[in-house]
Design a protein around this motif. Structure first.
Motif, mmCIF file in Angstrom:
data_model
loop_
_atom_site.group_PDB
_atom_site.id
_atom_site.type_symbol
_atom_site.label_atom_id
_atom_site.label_comp_id
_atom_site.label_asym_id
_atom_site.label_seq_id
_atom_site.Cartn_x
_atom_site.Cartn_y
_atom_site.Cartn_z
ATOM 1 N N LEU A 119 8.327 14.328 -0.159
ATOM 2 C CA LEU A 119 7.060 13.586 -0.144
ATOM 3 C C LEU A 119 7.296 12.104 0.133
ATOM 4 O O LEU A 119 6.557 11.455 0.875
ATOM 5 C CB LEU A 119 6.324 13.749 -1.477
ATOM 6 N N LYS A 120 8.330 11.562 -0.461
ATOM 7 C CA LYS A 120 8.693 10.150 -0.280
ATOM 8 C C LYS A 120 8.917 9.848 1.195
ATOM 9 O O LYS A 120 8.467 8.831 1.732
ATOM 10 C CB LYS A 120 9.976 9.845 -1.074
ATOM 11 N N ARG A 121 9.689 10.785 1.836
ATOM 12 C CA ARG A 121 10.005 10.589 3.263
ATOM 13 C C ARG A 121 8.711 10.590 4.104
ATOM 14 O O ARG A 121 8.538 9.781 4.997
ATOM 15 C CB ARG A 121 10.949 11.703 3.740
ATOM 16 N N LEU A 122 7.834 11.502 3.762
ATOM 17 C CA LEU A 122 6.570 11.588 4.516
ATOM 18 C C LEU A 122 5.757 10.294 4.374
ATOM 19 O O LEU A 122 5.211 9.761 5.338
ATOM 20 C CB LEU A 122 5.731 12.770 4.004
ATOM 21 N N VAL A 123 5.697 9.782 3.166
ATOM 22 C CA VAL A 123 4.935 8.539 2.928
ATOM 23 C C VAL A 123 5.572 7.374 3.667
ATOM 24 O O VAL A 123 4.893 6.533 4.286
ATOM 25 C CB VAL A 123 4.834 8.238 1.417
ATOM 26 N N ALA A 124 6.926 7.355 3.634
ATOM 27 C CA ALA A 124 7.636 6.250 4.291
ATOM 28 C C ALA A 124 7.384 6.250 5.797
ATOM 29 O O ALA A 124 7.318 5.200 6.433
ATOM 30 C CB ALA A 124 9.127 6.370 4.005
ATOM 31 N N LYS A 125 7.230 7.444 6.346
ATOM 32 C CA LYS A 125 7.030 7.534 7.803
ATOM 33 C C LYS A 125 5.582 7.263 8.239
ATOM 34 O O LYS A 125 5.332 7.057 9.419
ATOM 35 C CB LYS A 125 7.416 8.959 8.274
ATOM 36 N N SER A 126 4.680 7.306 7.282
ATOM 37 C CA SER A 126 3.261 7.157 7.657
ATOM 38 C C SER A 126 2.719 5.847 7.087
ATOM 39 O O SER A 126 2.506 5.741 5.868
ATOM 40 C CB SER A 126 2.435 8.316 7.102
ATOM 41 N N PRO A 127 2.528 4.859 7.933
ATOM 42 C CA PRO A 127 2.112 3.538 7.436
ATOM 43 C C PRO A 127 0.789 3.545 6.677
ATOM 44 O O PRO A 127 0.572 2.717 5.809
ATOM 45 C CB PRO A 127 2.000 2.698 8.713
ATOM 46 N N GLN A 128 -0.107 4.483 7.017
ATOM 47 C CA GLN A 128 -1.399 4.491 6.334
ATOM 48 C C GLN A 128 -1.320 5.078 4.930
ATOM 49 O O GLN A 128 -2.202 4.863 4.101
ATOM 50 C CB GLN A 128 -2.462 5.237 7.148
ATOM 51 N N LEU A 129 -0.233 5.861 4.639
ATOM 52 C CA LEU A 129 -0.174 6.560 3.360
ATOM 53 C C LEU A 129 0.309 5.651 2.241
ATOM 54 O O LEU A 129 1.241 4.871 2.385
ATOM 55 C CB LEU A 129 0.752 7.766 3.473
ATOM 56 N N HIS A 130 -0.358 5.795 1.109
ATOM 57 C CA HIS A 130 0.018 5.049 -0.096
ATOM 58 C C HIS A 130 0.840 5.959 -0.998
ATOM 59 O O HIS A 130 1.812 5.571 -1.617
ATOM 60 C CB HIS A 130 -1.271 4.610 -0.791
ATOM 61 N N GLY A 131 0.454 7.258 -1.054
ATOM 62 C CA GLY A 131 1.210 8.209 -1.861
ATOM 63 C C GLY A 131 0.731 9.634 -1.639
ATOM 64 O O GLY A 131 -0.336 9.860 -1.044
ATOM 65 N N LYS A 153 -3.158 18.112 -14.278
ATOM 66 C CA LYS A 153 -1.892 17.523 -14.702
ATOM 67 C C LYS A 153 -1.039 17.197 -13.487
ATOM 68 O O LYS A 153 -1.040 17.931 -12.513
ATOM 69 C CB LYS A 153 -1.163 18.551 -15.594
ATOM 70 N N TRP A 154 -0.347 16.056 -13.534
ATOM 71 C CA TRP A 154 0.506 15.652 -12.421
ATOM 72 C C TRP A 154 1.706 16.601 -12.356
ATOM 73 O O TRP A 154 2.421 16.792 -13.340
ATOM 74 C CB TRP A 154 1.025 14.224 -12.613
ATOM 75 N N ILE A 155 1.954 17.204 -11.165
ATOM 76 C CA ILE A 155 3.119 18.098 -11.032
ATOM 77 C C ILE A 155 4.235 17.374 -10.302
ATOM 78 O O ILE A 155 5.378 17.333 -10.740
ATOM 79 C CB ILE A 155 2.744 19.394 -10.279
ATOM 80 N N VAL A 156 3.890 16.784 -9.211
ATOM 81 C CA VAL A 156 4.893 16.051 -8.431
ATOM 82 C C VAL A 156 4.150 14.988 -7.616
ATOM 83 O O VAL A 156 2.959 15.135 -7.305
ATOM 84 C CB VAL A 156 5.686 17.013 -7.511
ATOM 85 N N ASN A 157 4.878 13.889 -7.278
ATOM 86 C CA ASN A 157 4.275 12.883 -6.386
ATOM 87 C C ASN A 157 5.360 12.172 -5.604
ATOM 88 O O ASN A 157 6.555 12.371 -5.852
ATOM 89 C CB ASN A 157 3.410 11.898 -7.174
ATOM 90 N N SER A 158 4.923 11.339 -4.676
ATOM 91 C CA SER A 158 5.894 10.670 -3.806
ATOM 92 C C SER A 158 6.564 9.495 -4.496
ATOM 93 O O SER A 158 7.520 8.932 -3.980
ATOM 94 C CB SER A 158 5.200 10.180 -2.535
ATOM 95 N N MET A 159 6.055 9.075 -5.681
ATOM 96 C CA MET A 159 6.667 7.931 -6.378
ATOM 97 C C MET A 159 7.901 8.359 -7.177
ATOM 98 O O MET A 159 8.771 7.572 -7.461
ATOM 99 C CB MET A 159 5.698 7.294 -7.394
#
Ligand code: GTP
Length: 519
Positions: A102-114, A123-129
């Motif tokens: 997920l981190k890699r995807l966010v890093a590659k997409s300038p518009q994405l915040h997370g 409940k939070w399962i996983v995120n890009s942070m």
């Protein structure tokens, strides 16, 4: 001879009409100049607004394309993440290990915040942070509730919210995750950084009072330039664009007053085809028309100076025309008065002061003139010489003044027989009078002379020295006949005198004709 100019009766009307026409002309010129300036100015304004419409239309098209690409990119990533989660199964160990991907995807997409995955309870399962805040739960978020209650698997764009991970303003794009049995299993969320749009929007020149808005189709503002925190998530569904114009057409341009800051702007709005988003580009009317206003003021000053000059010179000219016409009027009046005076003097010079008949000088001139005309035209001409009978005695008996009055009354009678234009009654000298009758033969002249004798007798002026008891007159008539063309004016006169002498000798109060003898 100089041509004489008459002063017409309607001279004053003419003066006024020339003056009024000149005034109307000056006013008309001014009105035309103002009209042309207004027309040019109005067209320049329209042209500037048209150019601004094209500009705002182009910017809104570019912004719509940009928003579409950003959301489409986020959605593609969201879809692949949702697929991976569905494949792995929500709550499995594989999901928990997706953070680097997920981190890699966010890093590659300038518009994405997370990127975030939530289970069926929020409940939070996983995120890009990477880090998972303890007890973190997003079941209260709008997008979570939406997917809980909507079975479709399409992407859902939610209103802007503060990120619970970073506290930044974010736009949420989410998809529902289903459990293998088709029941609600959670939500996959892509958050889009609002600053991504802000940075892009800052690159456009929209002036100091221009505005750019990215909003949801329901009127909720996602971001706006100029950026102010209070406008994020602001509901502008009550504005005319959302209320009236967008329901009619997805694309358009309108001149409107902003409901946010009350500035009059030219708005170009456009709803995206694929996503429930609207972009609005607005340029301030003041700024659009600033150059036009500046030029219009300069033109207006120029036109005003021109109008003042036209008015000043025009009305001076009118004043000069009026003065000239007035002077002309005075000159014509003076000339007429002079003419009148000359006529009076001329009349006096040809008139006998006592009887008002022509004087001897006038008579002599008229006799020569009529004589020449008669011989030239071979027409008749008669002359009657008249003499008051026993006038010496009248003077002796009644006095010289009474004699004058008597002559005046006799003169009036003789004047009365002047009927044709050429007829001329004159005082030949003393109590002797003459009557010139052009185009009159001897019979006609005798009749006229007899009429005079009768009328004078009928006056009944008492004359004790006259055998008739009243004033009478004797007349001698001589006529110019074609057979006697060898005569001259003096001979005509002499003949009439001789006829008068004959009338006296034959007893007075009668008429004698030179050719016919006594009547
Ligand atoms: N009151 C007056 N008398 C005038 C004027 N001119 C001439 N007389 C007089 O008229 C008179 C003319 O007289 P005479 O020539 O003798 O002729 P008469 O007395 O009329 O006699 P007959 O012509 O033969 O009938 C004179 O006494 C003049 O003085 C005048 O202007 N006013």
């Amino acid at each position: 001879m100089s041509q004489q100019q008459e002063l017409p009766d309607n001279w004053n009307d003419k003066t006024y009409s020339v003056s009024a026409l000149a005034k109307i002309f000056v006013i008309l010129v001014c009105v035309i100049i103002i009209g042309i300036d207004g027309w040019i100015s109005w067209n320049a304004r329209k042209s500037d607004l048209r150019d601004a419409e094209v500009t705002t239309g182009n910017i809104s098209k570019a912004l719509a394309q940009h928003a579409n690409d950003a959301i489409q990119g986020a959605d593609a990533i969201l879809l692949s993440v949702a697929d991976q989660v569905s494949d792995a199964g929500i709550g499995t160990e594989r999901i928990a290990q997706m953070t680097p991907a997920l981190k890699r995807l966010v890093a590659k997409s300038p518009q994405l915040h997370g990127l975030f995955i939530y289970d069926a309870d929020g409940k939070w399962i996983v995120n890009s942070m990477g880090a998972l805040p303890p007890q973190a739960n997003n079941a209260d978020r709008e997008y979570f509730k939406y997917h809980q209650t909507h079975e479709d698997l399409e992407m859902h764009l939610g209103p802007p919210v503060h990120s619970r991970a970073t506290n930044d303003w974010i736009i949420t794009a989410s998809r529902r995750l289903n459990l293998p049995d088709g029941s609600f299993g959670g939500v996959a969320l892509a958050t889009i950084d609002i600053n991504y749009f802000r940075r892009f929007y800052d690159g456009f020149d929209i002036g100091d009072s221009g505005a750019i808005v990215l909003a949801l189709a329901d009127g909720t503002i996602l971001t706006r330039r100029p950026f102010e925190d209070k406008f994020i998530a602001y509901d502008m569904s009550g504005s005319r664009i959302f209320r009236n114009y967008l329901p009619q057409s997805p694309i358009g341009t309108r001149l409107e007053r902003s409901t946010l800051d009350n500035v009059e702007r030219l708005y170009s709005y456009r709803r995206l085809e694929k996503y429930p988003l609207v972009v609005i580009v607005a340029l301030s009317e003041n700024e659009i028309l600033a150059a036009w206003r500046h030029e219009s003021i300069i033109y207006a000053i120029g036109v005003a100076i021109l109008l003042v000059l036209i008015c000043v010179f025009g009305f001076r000219l009118i004043k000069q025309i009026n003065l000239r016409l007035l002077a002309e009027k005075e000159a014509i009046k003076a000339r007429d008065a002079l003419q009148q005076l000359n006529q009076t003097l001329e009349k006096l010079a040809h008139q006998d002061g006592l009887t008002g008949l022509a004087n001897r000088r006038h008579f002599d001139l008229a006799l020569n003139e009529e004589f020449s005309r008669a011989t030239r035209n071979a027409s008749a001409l008669s002359l009657v010489m008249l003499d008051v009978d026993c006038f010496k005695q009248y003077n002796d008996i009644y006095g010289h003044q009474a004699g004058d009055e008597c002559l005046r009354r006799i003169g009036k009678v003789i004047k009365g027989v002047e009927q044709r234009p050429g007829d001329l009654a004159a005082r030949y000298g003393g109590e002797e009078l003459a009557l010139l009758l052009p185009s009159t033969d001897v019979e006609g002249a005798v009749k006229v002379a007899e009429k005079i004798c009768t009328e004078i007798h009928a006056l009944g002026i008492t004359h004790a020295g006259n055998p008739n008891g009243v004033v009478t007159i004797s007349a001698g008539v001589n006529s110019l006949l074609l057979a006697r063309q060898e005569l001259n004016a003096q001979q005509l006169l002499k003949g009439a005198d001789e006829a008068l002498y004959a009338a006296k000798n034959n007893g007075r109060n009668r008429v004698c004709a030179a050719a016919l003898g006594s009547t």
